[in-house]
Design an enzyme around this catalytic site. Sequence first.
Site, mmCIF file in Angstrom:
data_model
loop_
_atom_site.group_PDB
_atom_site.id
_atom_site.type_symbol
_atom_site.label_atom_id
_atom_site.label_comp_id
_atom_site.label_asym_id
_atom_site.label_seq_id
_atom_site.Cartn_x
_atom_site.Cartn_y
_atom_site.Cartn_z
ATOM 1 N N ARG A 1 -1.466 4.341 -7.994
ATOM 2 C CA ARG A 1 -1.405 5.797 -8.149
ATOM 3 C C ARG A 1 -2.491 6.350 -9.060
ATOM 4 N NH1 ARG A 1 4.877 6.803 -9.005
ATOM 5 N NH2 ARG A 1 4.381 5.378 -10.673
ATOM 6 N N HIS B 1 6.624 -17.673 -6.546
ATOM 7 C CA HIS B 1 5.492 -18.371 -7.175
ATOM 8 C C HIS B 1 5.864 -19.785 -7.639
ATOM 9 C CE1 HIS B 1 7.270 -16.651 -10.840
ATOM 10 N NE2 HIS B 1 6.716 -17.667 -11.457
ATOM 11 N N HIS C 1 14.200 -18.773 -7.111
ATOM 12 C CA HIS C 1 13.477 -19.917 -7.679
ATOM 13 C C HIS C 1 14.331 -21.203 -7.702
ATOM 14 C CE1 HIS C 1 10.626 -16.909 -8.689
ATOM 15 N NE2 HIS C 1 11.247 -16.455 -9.745
#
Length: 484
Positions: free
Chosen positions: A51, A178, A240
């Site tokens: 933005r 991740h 995870h």
Amino acid sequence: MASRIIPVDPFDLVVFGGTGDLARRKILPALFRRYCAGQMQDGTRIIGAARAEYDTEGYRAFVHDELVEFAGPAAQDAEQVAGFLDILDYVAIDADGEQGWSELSQMLSEERVRAFYFSVGPELFGGLAERLHRHGMAHGESRIVVEKPFGHDQATARRLNETLAEHFEEVQIYRIDHYLGKETVQNLMAIRFGNMLFEPLWNSQYVDHIQITVAETVGVAGRGDYYDNAGAMRDMVQNHLMQLLCLIAMEPPSKFDPDALRDEKLKVIRALDPAGQDDIVLGQYRADATRPGYHEDVGDPDSTTESFAALRLQISNWRWAGTPIYVRTGKRLRARKSEIAVVFKETPHSIFGPEAGRHRNILTIRLQPNEGIDLDMTIKEPGPGGMRLVDVPLDMTFAKALGPDAEDVPDAYERLIMDVIRGNQTLFMRDDEVEAAWAWIDPAIVECNKRGQPPLPYDAGSSGPEEALALMHRDGRRWREIKP
Ligand code: NAD
């Protein structure tokens, strides 16, 4: 041992949320390190989209400062930094409106891979996919990378999957976790399926139990709004910890290929028994002398969201029936430590007499800190005085075993972003996998809520509530210590 860098063809990568926390701390430094490693070819472009009303120069100055803070020693190399900044562009865009979209579509090249990283709040994911499609940017060579949280429960995850599927094919969608990009997690697969040694023993006949711990010392301050709406079960266990569990427990896939691997992971989730109330302990950290407690961190004295969860899981299949898997995760614990420990059974009989005791091997996969693998072996204590046994670790700290290359282990984001560009989905979650994980977690959360009790308070700097210890004591087992 020199690590091999395989350059990828020039690509366009758009980072939506390119000024946000994740972009500053992880995504941009990861891209910079790949650039320094020589993996990006001339013509590659990285476009920040957010933005803020930056022009390209302003964005480059912003990224420069972030690299200095977060990209480590490589950011001292002015030439490399300048080269990387040169491939950056910026577009001020409204993910929720119309501003910036035609500019963005004009900036992209037609004939190459384009990846769009959704590093914005999850409420914007669907709208981004829709606008990319509407503005002609969803064609075959386009890929989207979707951050967590992927839904709040099974229903919202399914809706999000359906929305994304209206605009992109499943092969174009990269749901990132991740943890899967961590070197040690991939090594877990190498250890299991690249060696003959462990796989014959990898079952309930030889494995007593498995422990998975993801402990953090930080609290939730700064992320309080998001976290208080999620809690440890949704923020950590559903994704995870479930992913680690799948990799440790799955059957060998026929090949290291995205669907073969994800099919096996999915079978593990589907074979999980439902968790009962006695199988789950939830906790919430107290204040200590110097740090606020959970309630102060989220600004709500009545919050009943858990900052700690410990679970006893059972996989009902031939391999694992009878071998419990204990998982725990929490904030403000004693140490920052993530590990998986495969605890083998004791030897059935001691030929050295009762005083030598019975011993067991433990294979520990350390995710952080100090990534590596330990195998506890039993040997004779040196010296005279009879046959006394002692357990010693065979330590394979990667930095020691593999030399200087291993000290520079790529961050998970480096690996995963390059996989997106190469079109390799192996380490990303598929739609059915994410929904199956929610389908298991949702009723577990309902069970916890049925107790009608708030999470159990625990001391900051501890290992979580006492009741979490009892979860294992009850089975005659003990958690491994969470120590620095
Ligand atoms: P953040 O609030 O720091 O940044 C959000 C970014 O989105 C900013 O660049 C902002 O300009 C942009 N943005 C917001 N609304 C927009 C709009 N309408 N149009 C265009 N851009 C808009 O958030 P963050 O911490 O960077 O997290 C981003 C995503 O990554 C979230 O989904 C979060 O759950 C996930 N995530 C973050 C972390 C982390 O460590 N920060 C870790 C894992 C996952």
